[in-house]
Motif scaffolding. Structure first.
Motif, PDB file in Angstrom:
ATOM      1  N   ALA A 106       4.044   0.644 -15.895  1.00  0.00           N
ATOM      2  CA  ALA A 106       2.726   0.253 -15.397  1.00  0.00           C
ATOM      3  C   ALA A 106       1.759   0.077 -16.566  1.00  0.00           C
ATOM      4  CB  ALA A 106       2.202   1.305 -14.434  1.00  0.00           C
ATOM      5  N   PRO A 107       0.957  -0.987 -16.530  1.00  0.00           N
ATOM      6  CA  PRO A 107       0.653  -1.891 -15.413  1.00  0.00           C
ATOM      7  C   PRO A 107       1.610  -3.077 -15.269  1.00  0.00           C
ATOM      8  CG  PRO A 107      -0.730  -2.452 -17.269  1.00  0.00           C
ATOM      9  CD  PRO A 107       0.090  -1.265 -17.704  1.00  0.00           C
ATOM     10  N   PHE A 108       2.740  -3.063 -15.976  1.00  0.00           N
ATOM     11  CA  PHE A 108       3.716  -4.142 -15.872  1.00  0.00           C
ATOM     12  C   PHE A 108       4.765  -3.765 -14.823  1.00  0.00           C
ATOM     13  CE2 PHE A 108       1.925  -4.020 -20.110  1.00  0.00           C
ATOM     14  CZ  PHE A 108       1.469  -5.318 -20.259  1.00  0.00           C
ATOM     15  N   THR A 109       5.257  -4.754 -14.114  1.00  0.00           N
ATOM     16  CA  THR A 109       6.189  -4.479 -13.019  1.00  0.00           C
ATOM     17  C   THR A 109       7.645  -4.706 -13.413  1.00  0.00           C
ATOM     18  OG1 THR A 109       5.855  -6.745 -12.203  1.00  0.00           O
ATOM     19  CG2 THR A 109       4.476  -5.001 -11.241  1.00  0.00           C
ATOM     20  N   THR A 110       7.886  -5.508 -14.447  1.00  0.00           N
ATOM     21  CA  THR A 110       9.239  -5.751 -14.929  1.00  0.00           C
ATOM     22  C   THR A 110       9.221  -5.774 -16.455  1.00  0.00           C
ATOM     23  OG1 THR A 110       8.908  -8.158 -14.845  1.00  0.00           O
ATOM     24  CG2 THR A 110       9.910  -7.110 -12.906  1.00  0.00           C
ATOM     25  N   PRO A 111      10.342  -5.438 -17.096  1.00  0.00           N
ATOM     26  CA  PRO A 111      10.392  -5.497 -18.560  1.00  0.00           C
ATOM     27  C   PRO A 111      10.141  -6.914 -19.065  1.00  0.00           C
ATOM     28  CG  PRO A 111      12.247  -4.233 -17.702  1.00  0.00           C
ATOM     29  CD  PRO A 111      11.600  -4.902 -16.523  1.00  0.00           C
ATOM     30  N   ALA A 112       9.403  -7.013 -20.157  1.00  0.00           N
ATOM     31  CA  ALA A 112       9.085  -8.302 -20.768  1.00  0.00           C
ATOM     32  C   ALA A 112       9.872  -8.458 -22.056  1.00  0.00           C
ATOM     33  CB  ALA A 112       7.591  -8.408 -21.053  1.00  0.00           C
ATOM     34  N   ARG A 113      10.410  -9.649 -22.275  1.00  0.00           N
ATOM     35  CA  ARG A 113      11.113  -9.929 -23.521  1.00  0.00           C
ATOM     36  C   ARG A 113      10.080 -10.387 -24.548  1.00  0.00           C
ATOM     37  NH1 ARG A 113      14.931 -13.844 -24.092  1.00  0.00           N
ATOM     38  NH2 ARG A 113      15.852 -12.610 -25.769  1.00  0.00           N
ATOM     39  N   VAL A 114       9.692  -9.468 -25.403  1.00  0.00           N
ATOM     40  CA  VAL A 114       8.732  -9.778 -26.460  1.00  0.00           C
ATOM     41  C   VAL A 114       9.298  -9.273 -27.780  1.00  0.00           C
ATOM     42  CG1 VAL A 114       6.691  -9.771 -24.973  1.00  0.00           C
ATOM     43  CG2 VAL A 114       7.446  -7.645 -26.028  1.00  0.00           C
ATOM     44  N   THR A 115       8.927  -9.941 -28.853  1.00  0.00           N
ATOM     45  CA  THR A 115       9.355  -9.535 -30.183  1.00  0.00           C
ATOM     46  C   THR A 115       8.129  -9.437 -31.083  1.00  0.00           C
ATOM     47  OG1 THR A 115       9.731 -11.820 -30.882  1.00  0.00           O
ATOM     48  CG2 THR A 115      11.616 -10.630 -29.941  1.00  0.00           C
ATOM     49  N   ALA A 116       8.271  -8.694 -32.165  1.00  0.00           N
ATOM     50  CA  ALA A 116       7.163  -8.470 -33.093  1.00  0.00           C
ATOM     51  C   ALA A 116       7.338  -9.313 -34.351  1.00  0.00           C
ATOM     52  CB  ALA A 116       7.082  -7.001 -33.466  1.00  0.00           C
ATOM     53  N   LEU A 117       6.216  -9.818 -34.842  1.00  0.00           N
ATOM     54  CA  LEU A 117       6.186 -10.414 -36.173  1.00  0.00           C
ATOM     55  C   LEU A 117       5.704  -9.398 -37.201  1.00  0.00           C
ATOM     56  CD1 LEU A 117       4.737 -13.988 -35.506  1.00  0.00           C
ATOM     57  CD2 LEU A 117       7.118 -13.217 -35.496  1.00  0.00           C
ATOM     58  N   ALA A 118       4.688  -8.617 -36.836  1.00  0.00           N
ATOM     59  CA  ALA A 118       4.145  -7.643 -37.789  1.00  0.00           C
ATOM     60  C   ALA A 118       3.188  -6.687 -37.071  1.00  0.00           C
ATOM     61  CB  ALA A 118       3.390  -8.343 -38.917  1.00  0.00           C
ATOM     62  N   ARG A 119       3.104  -5.518 -37.601  1.00  0.00           N
ATOM     63  CA  ARG A 119       1.994  -4.614 -37.280  1.00  0.00           C
ATOM     64  C   ARG A 119       0.893  -4.958 -38.272  1.00  0.00           C
ATOM     65  NH1 ARG A 119       1.485   1.534 -38.943  1.00  0.00           N
ATOM     66  NH2 ARG A 119       0.128   2.392 -37.311  1.00  0.00           N
ATOM     67  N   VAL A 120      -0.242  -5.440 -37.774  1.00  0.00           N
ATOM     68  CA  VAL A 120      -1.214  -6.047 -38.684  1.00  0.00           C
ATOM     69  C   VAL A 120      -2.364  -5.120 -39.084  1.00  0.00           C
ATOM     70  CG1 VAL A 120      -0.705  -8.471 -38.232  1.00  0.00           C
ATOM     71  CG2 VAL A 120      -2.219  -7.247 -36.672  1.00  0.00           C
ATOM     72  N   TYR A 121      -2.791  -4.254 -38.200  1.00  0.00           N
ATOM     73  CA  TYR A 121      -3.813  -3.270 -38.568  1.00  0.00           C
ATOM     74  C   TYR A 121      -3.871  -2.209 -37.479  1.00  0.00           C
ATOM     75  CZ  TYR A 121      -7.160  -5.514 -35.312  1.00  0.00           C
ATOM     76  OH  TYR A 121      -7.791  -6.024 -34.197  1.00  0.00           O
ATOM     77  N   VAL A 122      -4.680  -1.180 -37.708  1.00  0.00           N
ATOM     78  CA  VAL A 122      -4.791  -0.054 -36.775  1.00  0.00           C
ATOM     79  C   VAL A 122      -6.119  -0.121 -36.038  1.00  0.00           C
ATOM     80  CG1 VAL A 122      -4.957   2.462 -36.593  1.00  0.00           C
ATOM     81  CG2 VAL A 122      -3.259   1.436 -38.104  1.00  0.00           C
ATOM     82  N   ASN A 123      -6.059   0.060 -34.724  1.00  0.00           N
ATOM     83  CA  ASN A 123      -7.269   0.230 -33.925  1.00  0.00           C
ATOM     84  C   ASN A 123      -7.734   1.680 -33.994  1.00  0.00           C
ATOM     85  OD1 ASN A 123      -7.811  -2.275 -32.936  1.00  0.00           O
ATOM     86  ND2 ASN A 123      -7.134  -1.883 -30.847  1.00  0.00           N
ATOM     87  N   TYR A 124      -9.026   1.853 -34.112  1.00  0.00           N
ATOM     88  CA  TYR A 124      -9.638   3.178 -34.059  1.00  0.00           C
ATOM     89  C   TYR A 124     -10.324   3.325 -32.697  1.00  0.00           C
ATOM     90  CZ  TYR A 124      -9.032   3.832 -39.106  1.00  0.00           C
ATOM     91  OH  TYR A 124      -8.503   3.990 -40.365  1.00  0.00           O
ATOM     92  N   THR A 125     -10.034   4.408 -32.012  1.00  0.00           N
ATOM     93  CA  THR A 125     -10.658   4.641 -30.711  1.00  0.00           C
ATOM     94  C   THR A 125     -12.073   5.157 -30.923  1.00  0.00           C
ATOM     95  OG1 THR A 125      -8.502   5.175 -29.779  1.00  0.00           O
ATOM     96  CG2 THR A 125     -10.441   5.846 -28.508  1.00  0.00           C
ATOM     97  N   HIS A 126     -13.017   4.492 -30.293  1.00  0.00           N
ATOM     98  CA  HIS A 126     -14.426   4.871 -30.373  1.00  0.00           C
ATOM     99  C   HIS A 126     -14.845   5.442 -29.015  1.00  0.00           C
ATOM    100  CE1 HIS A 126     -13.883   1.789 -33.432  1.00  0.00           C
ATOM    101  NE2 HIS A 126     -15.096   1.984 -33.928  1.00  0.00           N
ATOM    102  N   LEU A 127     -15.270   6.672 -28.987  1.00  0.00           N
ATOM    103  CA  LEU A 127     -15.909   7.236 -27.794  1.00  0.00           C
ATOM    104  C   LEU A 127     -17.372   7.447 -28.153  1.00  0.00           C
ATOM    105  CD1 LEU A 127     -16.091   8.325 -24.995  1.00  0.00           C
ATOM    106  CD2 LEU A 127     -15.022  10.449 -25.753  1.00  0.00           C
ATOM    107  N   LEU A 128     -18.205   6.553 -27.625  1.00  0.00           N
ATOM    108  CA  LEU A 128     -19.608   6.471 -28.034  1.00  0.00           C
ATOM    109  C   LEU A 128     -20.532   6.839 -26.888  1.00  0.00           C
ATOM    110  CD1 LEU A 128     -19.418   2.961 -29.723  1.00  0.00           C
ATOM    111  CD2 LEU A 128     -19.314   5.152 -30.892  1.00  0.00           C
ATOM    112  N   ALA A 129     -21.593   7.555 -27.225  1.00  0.00           N
ATOM    113  CA  ALA A 129     -22.649   7.870 -26.267  1.00  0.00           C
ATOM    114  C   ALA A 129     -23.986   7.762 -26.985  1.00  0.00           C
ATOM    115  CB  ALA A 129     -22.465   9.279 -25.708  1.00  0.00           C
ATOM    116  N   ARG A 130     -25.036   7.657 -26.216  1.00  0.00           N
ATOM    117  CA  ARG A 130     -26.371   7.648 -26.810  1.00  0.00           C
ATOM    118  C   ARG A 130     -26.662   9.027 -27.411  1.00  0.00           C
ATOM    119  NH1 ARG A 130     -30.117   3.636 -24.004  1.00  0.00           N
ATOM    120  NH2 ARG A 130     -31.751   4.987 -24.823  1.00  0.00           N
ATOM    121  N   ALA A 131     -27.229   9.048 -28.606  1.00  0.00           N
ATOM    122  CA  ALA A 131     -27.544  10.330 -29.246  1.00  0.00           C
ATOM    123  C   ALA A 131     -28.549  11.132 -28.441  1.00  0.00           C
ATOM    124  CB  ALA A 131     -28.068  10.093 -30.659  1.00  0.00           C
ATOM    125  N   ASP A 132     -29.409  10.439 -27.647  1.00  0.00           N
ATOM    126  CA  ASP A 132     -30.412  11.142 -26.844  1.00  0.00           C
ATOM    127  C   ASP A 132     -29.952  11.340 -25.400  1.00  0.00           C
ATOM    128  OD1 ASP A 132     -30.491   8.542 -25.922  1.00  0.00           O
ATOM    129  OD2 ASP A 132     -32.654   8.269 -26.200  1.00  0.00           O
TER     130      ASP A 132
END
Length: 322
Positions: A106-132
């Motif tokens: 999930a959320p996929f219902t069947t396996p997908a045939r996909v291949t990789a060319l490269a891992r290009v960069y890293v995502n950073y998770t941002h959990l942001l709130a207003r300081a006030d």
């Protein structure tokens, strides 16, 4: 004929660690004009959109001039579905969503045939709130309106897993608002959401602009990074948002997730190889607007987890790195 995709582990063992020569299957032709490749990216203003358009521009300028046409999408999940359906040839996707697609989880219902060319960069998770605002910890999100990413995005997949390991389900569930980056920024500025969960490069320009207008609180996610890695494997890691970005006075530990450049297995080996030539020749330009200070190196690029490398990618890495 085309052969089976070759795994990263096999490539590392034989191609990058000085092992015996690898015989590549297939008989793709290397002559003739390039075919046009559709690249599924993301929403305007986001890092996938910026990377995809930069790749298309640099491909037009850089020999051997593969023809890449970027298209705007809802990002990772949408992109993976397009690859599986054949409406895109190339795509960008977060590692966790890509592995879900590969295994038909999930959320996929069947396996997908996909291949990789490269891992290009890293995502950073941002959990942001207003300081006030009222949100000072992850637990404070319970029952509050939170932007968890647009439907069809990898950020939305990650947000769901993060909230689950944090115990923010059932009676403690957040009130999810499925908003893209631009809508999330506007909602946090207006106060119609109390927090935003976003995964992207550092700094994300839209968030830097928001931080100049509105003091932000960036919440640490070190414990949650460990919990996600324990439950879902090494697609997750602990990474550090450096002091200085978004007005931070000290580093903040958060969750890192790789981003993959993917291809349909049906993409000819030559096309996949030539796209990678542009990526490695022009990576400084491609990453400049996406994530500051990042480098693209082959040992990093082939770290694509469960996803097999496209044979054209194997040919590229073999030809350049022995």
């Amino acid at each position: 004929m085309r052969g089976r995709p070759i795994s990263r582990r096999g490539l590392l063992r034989s191609a990058l660690l000085g092992g015996p020569a690898l015989v590549l299957p297939g008989c793709a032709r290397d002559d003739g004009p390039h075919r046009r490749l559709t690249l599924a990216t993301g929403a305007p203003g986001g890092p996938y959109h910026a990377f995809g358009h930069a790749l298309a521009d640099e491909a037009a300028r850089t020999p051997p001039h593969p023809r890449v046409t970027p298209v705007s999408t809802a990002a990772s999940v949408d992109n993976l579905r397009r690859l599986a359906a054949g409406s895109a040839d190339l795509a960008l996707a977060m590692a966790d969503a890509a592995e879900q697609a590969l295994h038909g989880a999930a959320p996929f219902t069947t396996p997908a045939r996909v291949t990789a060319l490269a891992r290009v960069y890293v995502n950073y998770t941002h959990l942001l709130a207003r300081a006030d605002g009222p949100v000072r910890s992850l637990a404070d999100l319970a029952g509050r309106p939170v932007s968890t990413g647009a439907t069809g995005s990898g950020a939305q997949v990650l947000a769901g897993r993060l909230l689950r390991v944090a115990g923010l389900t059932g009676g403690r569930a957040v009130r999810e608002q499925r908003l893209g980056l631009a809508e999330s920024v506007a909602a946090l500025r207006r106060g119609t959401v109390d927090a935003v969960i976003w995964a992207g490069g550092v700094p994300t320009p839209a968030l830097s602009a928001l931080a100049r207008q509105l003091p932000l609180r960036v919440l640490p996610l070190e414990t949650e990074a460990e919990a996600l890695r324990a439950e879902y494997g090494p697609v997750y890691s602990a990474v550090t948002l450096p002091a200085g970005v978004y007005g931070l006075t000290a580093p903040v530990t958060t969750i890192g997730v790789g981003n993959y450049l993917l291809a349909r297995p049906q993409v000819p080996d030559r096309e996949a190889r030539d796209v990678l030539r542009v990526v490695f020749d022009r990576w400084r330009v491609l990453l400049r607007e996406v994530t500051a200070g990042a480098r693209l190196e082959p040992r990093f690029a082939v770290a694509t987890g469960d996803l097999p490398l496209h044979p054209g990618a194997v040919a590229y890495y073999r030809s350049v790195y022995g």
